[in-house]
Design a protein around this motif. Sequence first.
Motif, PDB file in Angstrom:
ATOM      1  N   SER A 106       0.830  -1.206   0.000  1.00 55.82           N
ATOM      2  CA  SER A 106       0.000   0.000   0.000  1.00 55.82           C
ATOM      3  C   SER A 106       0.865   1.257   0.000  1.00 55.82           C
ATOM      4  CB  SER A 106      -0.969  -0.003   1.182  1.00 55.82           C
ATOM      5  OG  SER A 106      -0.259  -0.106   2.393  1.00 55.82           O
ATOM      6  N   ALA A 107       2.011   1.221   0.675  1.00 52.98           N
ATOM      7  CA  ALA A 107       2.913   2.372   0.672  1.00 52.98           C
ATOM      8  C   ALA A 107       3.494   2.601  -0.721  1.00 52.98           C
ATOM      9  CB  ALA A 107       4.028   2.171   1.690  1.00 52.98           C
ATOM     10  N   LEU A 108       3.781   1.516  -1.427  1.00 48.03           N
ATOM     11  CA  LEU A 108       4.304   1.618  -2.784  1.00 48.03           C
ATOM     12  C   LEU A 108       3.331   2.394  -3.676  1.00 48.03           C
ATOM     13  CD1 LEU A 108       6.457   0.654  -4.883  1.00 48.03           C
ATOM     14  CD2 LEU A 108       5.022  -1.351  -5.217  1.00 48.03           C
ATOM     15  N   LEU A 109       2.042   2.211  -3.432  1.00 45.21           N
ATOM     16  CA  LEU A 109       1.011   2.857  -4.244  1.00 45.21           C
ATOM     17  C   LEU A 109       0.459   4.122  -3.613  1.00 45.21           C
ATOM     18  CD1 LEU A 109      -0.901  -0.383  -5.249  1.00 45.21           C
ATOM     19  CD2 LEU A 109       0.808   0.863  -6.584  1.00 45.21           C
ATOM     20  N   SER A 110       1.013   4.511  -2.461  1.00 43.65           N
ATOM     21  CA  SER A 110       0.562   5.693  -1.714  1.00 43.65           C
ATOM     22  C   SER A 110      -0.885   5.567  -1.243  1.00 43.65           C
ATOM     23  CB  SER A 110       0.742   6.966  -2.534  1.00 43.65           C
ATOM     24  OG  SER A 110       2.109   7.173  -2.807  1.00 43.65           O
ATOM     25  N   HIS A 111      -1.282   4.359  -0.904  1.00 46.09           N
ATOM     26  CA  HIS A 111      -2.609   4.151  -0.325  1.00 46.09           C
ATOM     27  C   HIS A 111      -2.505   4.263   1.197  1.00 46.09           C
ATOM     28  CE1 HIS A 111      -3.924   1.527  -3.984  1.00 46.09           C
ATOM     29  NE2 HIS A 111      -4.024   2.811  -4.226  1.00 46.09           N
ATOM     30  N   THR A 112      -3.509   4.846   1.826  1.00 48.07           N
ATOM     31  CA  THR A 112      -3.513   4.928   3.284  1.00 48.07           C
ATOM     32  C   THR A 112      -4.109   3.680   3.907  1.00 48.07           C
ATOM     33  OG1 THR A 112      -5.618   6.116   3.220  1.00 48.07           O
ATOM     34  CG2 THR A 112      -3.607   7.447   3.353  1.00 48.07           C
TER      35      THR A 112
END
Length: 189
Positions: free
Chosen positions: A125-131
């Motif tokens: 999720s961090a790779l995709l900038s998802h919270t």
Amino acid sequence: FSLIRIGQHLRIQASGGWSLNWQAHETKGRREDHWPVPAFLVAHLETYVSEARPMLQKQSRKSGPAVDHLWIGASGQPIGGQIIRKIIKQRTAEGLGATILPHAFRTSAATTFVLENPEHAIEASALLSHTDFRTTEKHYLAGRRQMAVKVAHQALRRVRRLGVVSNEDSTELFDEEPKPDDHLVDDQR
């Protein structure tokens, strides 16, 4: 991608590397985002910025100040998003034998990350900038079955090495490698 501007988004770091930097109002999630350019791309980026891009800019028939857009077309003007999309589709079809849309690289990055690092899947999720990891899981992680098959193959290889199961006994179950769409249920195929 087409909006990248040198100095605003693409910057040289004090360490000598490059980074991509986005202000909160420029991102979907309304959060600042900073990414280092991978070291293996730096030489290519620097060649483009210092040699190819200036040659392309000389092709412009328009007078005025030089543009700071990273991507410049054969006309010497900035390339828009649809042109970049068309180029990516064309190059992937030529190089890979299949047309790949730009957004598919996000799915591929997340899925590959999880397949290579299953113990850190939540970090995709961090790779995709998802919270929220659930967003990543729902829309991007296509490799759950592939990951399960990969783990099963690894376990079978270990069992075979120990001599617990012969190759003949296990051939039917695990010798077929997972296919790219193995994560889809039958009604999605």
